[in-house]
Write an enzyme that holds these catalytic residues in place. Structure first.
Site, mmCIF file in Angstrom:
data_model
loop_
_atom_site.group_PDB
_atom_site.id
_atom_site.type_symbol
_atom_site.label_atom_id
_atom_site.label_comp_id
_atom_site.label_asym_id
_atom_site.label_seq_id
_atom_site.Cartn_x
_atom_site.Cartn_y
_atom_site.Cartn_z
ATOM 1 N N CYS A 77 0.832 -1.208 0.000
ATOM 2 C CA CYS A 77 0.000 0.000 0.000
ATOM 3 C C CYS A 77 0.866 1.257 0.000
ATOM 4 O O CYS A 77 1.351 1.694 1.044
ATOM 5 C CB CYS A 77 -0.918 -0.016 1.223
ATOM 6 S SG CYS A 77 -1.891 1.497 1.372
ATOM 7 N N CYS A 128 -0.328 4.107 2.127
ATOM 8 C CA CYS A 128 -0.134 3.956 3.581
ATOM 9 C C CYS A 128 1.325 4.223 3.945
ATOM 10 O O CYS A 128 1.601 4.845 4.972
ATOM 11 C CB CYS A 128 -0.454 2.539 4.049
ATOM 12 S SG CYS A 128 -1.949 1.847 3.400
ATOM 13 N N ASP A 129 2.254 3.711 3.143
ATOM 14 C CA ASP A 129 3.658 3.672 3.564
ATOM 15 C C ASP A 129 4.607 4.554 2.746
ATOM 16 O O ASP A 129 5.787 4.677 3.083
ATOM 17 C CB ASP A 129 4.171 2.213 3.502
ATOM 18 C CG ASP A 129 3.322 1.297 4.370
ATOM 19 O OD1 ASP A 129 2.858 1.765 5.426
ATOM 20 O OD2 ASP A 129 3.116 0.130 3.994
#
Ligand code: NAP
Length: 311
Positions: free
Chosen positions: A134, A137-138
């Protein structure tokens, strides 16, 4: 004593929350179980530029908050439970979350899909230590770093493009010599100086130790020549597609060979009367927020019609 409802909706992405909006407006007082990812996959994306009505785009989490609020305004109830069992063998159906049991006349399943992994041992060992599925997300953790993205479809391109906001270089590793992604997404790759593509390249192993700096490189193979080599990197993102979250239903509902719930043509009806499916759990083709919302609306109307037959 267990609670009794007319409609229970399992899953809270665009499909589930749109189904909640429509069933709430039909006065059915739907109960939505939001599961482990309230708001669904859109909550791990940033800009949504293709949902009609938002000419300047909207952030994924914000869009989901708005649809949830809209459904709640008409009486939908949302809870954060994760459903771990369903009994569809007798009516009313039973849905179980831990020790809590809920009875319902109808169910709308909108449990969505989850990112696929390559299945390498080193991949699971380094997940969260340089390996991610993701980018939204990261990605932030890879400021001025060199990252790799695996895959050649729209997801991989979306991840790669997003990562260029942070990383100094993004290299796409694709197992063939042409991208599967749509033309407009391909243009984004070829016009972005930070992105390059390694064609005919598949990942054999991710190298590094979780407790000493995480991922440091990746061993890859040329799928044409069989030659192997190492590519140094700070992170690798998987963008190779998704699998449907249909575990709960595998022995009770008709699924296709990849696990998507099969619905009757032009409807949301499953093989069990009173059980409906909407969104990515039944759609391996379109997988868009707007198509998921549309199918959530269909499921709500199908459920409403079904409930009328019980009166
Ligand atoms: P996809 O189209 O199925 O693409 C998956 C990609 O990963 C393919 O290039 C595939 O390679 C590769 N791949 C799959 N398994 C692999 C493995 N084990 N090892 C290495 N590579 C592997 O999936 P997607 O990109 O998630 O897109 C799915 C649908 O969602 C599409 O309809 C897409 O248009 C839509 N979508 C749209 C957007 C957008 O419009 N913004 C964003 C994301 C997704 P091959 O090409 O060799 O099969």
């Amino acid at each position: 004593m267990s609670e009794k409802h007319k409609v229970i909706i399992i899953g809270s992405g665009p499909a589930g929350l749109t189904a909640a909006l429509y069933t709430a407006r039909a006065n059915l007082k739907p109960l939505v179980f939001e599961g482990i990812q309230p708001g669904g996959q859109l909550t791990i994306t940033t800009d949504v530029e293709n949902f009609p009505g938002f000419p300047d785009g909207i952030m994924g989490p914000e869009l989901m908050d708005l649809i949830r609020k809209q459904a709640q305004r008409f009486g939908a109830e949302t809870r954060f439970n994760h459903i771990d069992k369903v009994d569809l063998s007798k009516k009313p159906f039973t849905v179980t979350s831990g020790k809590d049991e809920f009875k319902t006349d109808s169910i709308i399943i909108s449990t969505g899909a989850t990112a696929k992994l390559l299945g390498l041992e080193s991949e699971s060992k380094l997940m969260g230590y340089g390996v991610s599925a993701c980018a939204t997300c990261d990605g932030f953790f890879y400021k001025n770093k060199n990252v790799l993205v695996v895959g050649g479809g729209d997801s991989a391109i979306e991840e790669a493009t997003f990562l260029t906001k942070f990383a100094s270089s993004v290299t796409i590793l694709h197992r063939r010599d042409e991208l599967r992604a749509s033309k407009i997404m391909q243009d984004r790759v070829f016009n972005n100086p930070k992105i390059s593509v390694e064609w005919n390249t598949s990942v054999l192993e991710m190298i590094g130790e979780p407790d000493s700096g995480g991922l440091t490189s990746v061993r890859v193979e040329n799928t044409v020549t069989g030659e192997t080599r190492e590519i140094k990197c700070d992170g690798i993102f998987l963008g190779i597609g998704h699998k449907p979250n249909s575990e709960l239903f595998k022995d009770v509902l008709e699924l296709d060979k990849t696990g998507y719930i099969i619905t009757r043509p032009d409807s949301s009806k499953t093989n069990i009367e009173g059980v409906f499916a909407a969104g990515d759990i039944k759609d391996s083709v379109y997988r868009q927020a707007i198509t998921a919302s549309g199918s959530g609306c269909m499921a709500a109307i199908d459920a409403e019609k079904y409930l009328e037959t019980l009166e």
